[in-house]
Motif scaffolding. Structure first.
Motif, PDB file in Angstrom:
ATOM      1  N   HIS A  65      -0.260   0.103  -7.648  1.00 21.85           N
ATOM      2  CA  HIS A  65      -0.612   0.355  -6.253  1.00 21.85           C
ATOM      3  C   HIS A  65       0.659   0.322  -5.414  1.00 21.85           C
ATOM      4  O   HIS A  65       1.705  -0.116  -5.888  1.00 21.85           O
ATOM      5  CB  HIS A  65      -1.614  -0.692  -5.739  1.00 21.85           C
ATOM      6  N   CYS A  67       2.298  -1.554  -2.523  1.00 20.80           N
ATOM      7  CA  CYS A  67       2.080  -2.870  -1.918  1.00 20.80           C
ATOM      8  C   CYS A  67       2.729  -2.937  -0.543  1.00 20.80           C
ATOM      9  O   CYS A  67       3.941  -2.714  -0.402  1.00 20.80           O
ATOM     10  CB  CYS A  67       2.642  -3.966  -2.837  1.00 20.80           C
ATOM     11  N   TRP A  69       3.036  -5.672   1.097  1.00 20.76           N
ATOM     12  CA  TRP A  69       3.791  -6.928   1.171  1.00 20.76           C
ATOM     13  C   TRP A  69       5.278  -6.677   0.941  1.00 20.76           C
ATOM     14  O   TRP A  69       6.120  -7.289   1.584  1.00 20.76           O
ATOM     15  CB  TRP A  69       3.278  -7.914   0.119  1.00 20.76           C
ATOM     16  N   PHE A 173      -5.116 -12.615  -5.394  1.00 25.68           N
ATOM     17  CA  PHE A 173      -4.306 -11.495  -5.887  1.00 25.68           C
ATOM     18  C   PHE A 173      -3.777 -11.777  -7.289  1.00 25.68           C
ATOM     19  O   PHE A 173      -3.800 -10.905  -8.163  1.00 25.68           O
ATOM     20  CB  PHE A 173      -3.137 -11.221  -4.939  1.00 25.68           C
TER      21      PHE A 173
END
Length: 302
Positions: A65, A67, A69, A173
């Motif tokens: 994916h 991310c 963050w 997560f």
């Protein structure tokens, strides 16, 4: 911070120079990834388990994916660093929550008289004694005293609140990515499996019967060297799934239909049966938990 910085590294961007290596890493399973599918942006055949990321501007090998963050894709090149980052941040937040609770509890124990004076305005007798500060308290008084402690030492209290609120998300997560390793999937592939599950529930999915003999996957306009090194395999070991718009079995004898599944003599080799449950479909990328972990933590450098 070390693992966070490491997660910023190349996630496994596929270029024309390493395209051949990426093709040889994983076979096409003819369920989630079909040979001969070309990336319209990168202008080359997409390797199995790859996905194009518009944000990163390229196809990512074993893309999981993108991310937010780390503002980077998580793929074959940095998936292990990302998991270690999640593990370290989950442990750090847990320690922060525990340390804050311990420090504020000491504060409450050491300042019982201050708390008694503060709460004597609302209670006829002191609610704290020589025992542990929480002894005999109602839930309302218990949380009120925690609120007092947080305000009294706002720096420690703020860190504790941040750690306590973020800790479940970090562990969630981390747990999800451990599950993905156990299942031999990526986040991108889990979404694809969800689509298959919905279509199966609608009765639109058919699978080739096992034991149909050896088949050769015919290229759709691309040469064999552009698709996959080995294009032949036993049909009993490679599932072939097809969606149909009307819920009828695939029929390749109709005029104008292509014949993507031929036997070695060039004749139609596959028979189809309706898939009733996703449990009937095997994930060919699941090699067992420890081998899945090894594939994540010992990636092939493109």
């Amino acid at each position: 911070m070390t693992f966070l910085q490491a997660a910023f590294t190349d996630p496994g961007i596929i270029t024309r120079e390493n395209h051949r290596i990426a093709l040889q890493k994983y076979p096409y399973d003819n369920v989630l990834f079909i040979p001969g599918v070309k990336c319209t942006t990168c202008s080359f055949v997409k390797p199995a388990r790859s996905k194009h990321c518009r944000t990163c501007g390229g196809c990512i090998a074993r893309q999981d994916h993108h991310c937010v963050w780390i503002n980077n894709c998580v793929g074959q090149g940095n998936n292990h660093y990302f998991i270690l980052f999640l593990c370290s941040i989950a442990l750090l937040l847990t320690y922060g929550a525990y340390a804050t609770q311990h420090l504020l509890s000491q504060l409450l124990q050491a300042r019982q008289e201050s708390a008694n004076v503060f709460y004597s305005q609302y209670h006829s007798r002191p609610i704290l004694g020589v025992q542990h500060w929480s002894t005999g308290l109602s839930w309302s008084d218990y949380f009120s005293l925690w609120g007092w402690a947080i305000v009294e030492d706002v720096c420690v209290g703020g860190v504790g609140l941040l750690s306590t609120l973020c800790m479940p998300m970090a562990w969630g997560f981390l747990g999800y990515h451990v599950y993905l390793m156990w299942a031999g999937m990526t986040t991108n592939e889990s979404l694809k499996w969800a689509d298959w599950r919905d279509d199966i529930a609608d009765g639109l999915v058919f699978m080739a019967e096992e034991g149909a003999g050896e088949v050769s996957l015919v290229s759709t306009g691309h040469t064999e060297r552009d698709i996959e090194p080995q294009l032949t395999c036993p049909a009993s070991k490679r599932q072939i799934l097809k969606r149909t718009p009307n819920g009828e079995p695939p029929n390749y004898s109709r005029s104008g239909d292509k014949l993507p599944y031929l036997d070695l003599k060039g004749e139609v080799a596959l028979k189809w049966h309706r898939v009733k449950s996703l449990k009937e479909v095997e994930n060919n990328y699941d090699r067992g938990f420890w081998k899945n972990v090894e594939s994540v933590f010992k990636p092939v450098i493109l």
